[in-house]
Design an enzyme around this catalytic site. Sequence first.
Site, short mmCIF file in Angstrom:
data_model
loop_
_atom_site.label_atom_id
_atom_site.label_comp_id
_atom_site.label_asym_id
_atom_site.label_seq_id
_atom_site.Cartn_x
_atom_site.Cartn_y
_atom_site.Cartn_z
N ASP A 175 -2.65 1.84 -4.68
CA ASP A 175 -3.92 2.12 -4.02
C ASP A 175 -5.02 1.27 -4.64
O ASP A 175 -4.84 0.65 -5.70
CB ASP A 175 -4.26 3.61 -4.14
N HIS A 224 0.81 -1.22 0.00
CA HIS A 224 0.00 0.00 0.00
C HIS A 224 0.84 1.27 0.00
O HIS A 224 0.30 2.38 -0.12
CB HIS A 224 -0.95 0.01 1.20
#
Length: 449
Positions: free
Chosen positions: A423, A419
């Site tokens: 995204d 992450h």
Amino acid sequence: MAIENITMPQLGESVTEGTIEKWLVKPGDHVNKYDPLAEVNTDKVTAEVPSSFTGTIKELKAEEGDTLSVGDLVCTIETEGAGGGEAVEEAKPAAGEEANKSPVAGSQNEMELSGTQGSAKPAAQKGAKGRYSPAVLRLAQEHEIDLNQVEGSGRDGRITRKDLQQLIDSGSIPKEGTAPAASQPASEPEAGAQGTPQPAPKSAERKEAPPAEAAPGDKEIPVTGVRRAIAANMLKSKQEAPHAWTMVEVDVTNLVQYRDSLKKEFKEREGFNLTYFAFFVKAISQALKEFPMMNSMWAGDKIIQKKDINISIAVATEDALFVPVIKNADDKSVKGIAREINELAAKVRSGKLTSDEMKGGTFTVNNTGSFGSVQSMGIINYPQAAILQVESIVKRPVILEGGMMAPRDMVNLCLSLDHRVLDGLVCGRFLARVKEILENISKENTSVY
């Protein structure tokens, strides 16, 4: 005569250490240049360390089972040539010379402050010790080891992974703020407020969890160098990369019918199997070309978006996992990908996989469906940004447009992502594109050649 050093080579991308699995020579043996000296295991490959010289083995610097960092001394070789006396002197660590050096007042080049206020050590004592390998730094961080208090056994006093493992196994872990290890000279204590060694308060000490103990009848399995390296790499990935996870289900009924209609003729013509996995790798590599952010890596203060699409595939043996790479997968046909999958898997299982065949991977695809899994979350193959698990194809009743129900071949695609790099938006669009490609594979619009 001259003495030459053989050091641990880097046997793969991101490999920082290797374990001597088996020596193929002994002191006194004559070897030619490029002759194999030892078999070495890493988390990525089992390989042979070749000789860089022709000569006679002088001394083996490690035992079988020892883990050495890249660049650590493996063995020495006596060669014939001019200037032998000078080479011998250079091969010996100048321990006496280094120990006799004293700091010059006011010289920052020869002084360094220790971790405890009020004391100083000559930089000459540090030498190579201050250049820590990633494996040493990782182990020190995991066990809160103060590296300033560790005496290294490597070349020029360098701290090795083996040094730290011995401290961990003994339970004598030097923490920041505690007195130096007993191996340090008693004449150089780290002074506290009154000039005497100050141990850390008991409340600050952290007890290490005791190792698991075998009960009667239990079977103890030694941890091999490959297994230890795999564990270290997986731990690093989970600790450094914030994992997230998402999944889509794909209707691959047309793909199953198309592949089943081709597989017999293909095997007779090409000599190897046309697997479903080859179609998945082709579809994923095509989608990576359209969504290049998925083909990226975290690099501290920047993100590196890779130009080449090199697909790492996981291949398991009975006791280890290897990740060979299909280079430029987006430029290959389904047939070309199927051939590489077959060849790489065969090399892994026969122990013939080379380090070059493990390098350069940018995205990993794991065929977890081969052993019946229908849903799983993979650990990212560090430093890549994502790994995609292709699960088992299962026939299920599905409600079609118009309300009709029919049996369809369905598969789950499970994506683990870093992450820091990726995204949900780009990952969702990427998976939707992979789904679209797979659901539109058919005899009419898809060629395997």
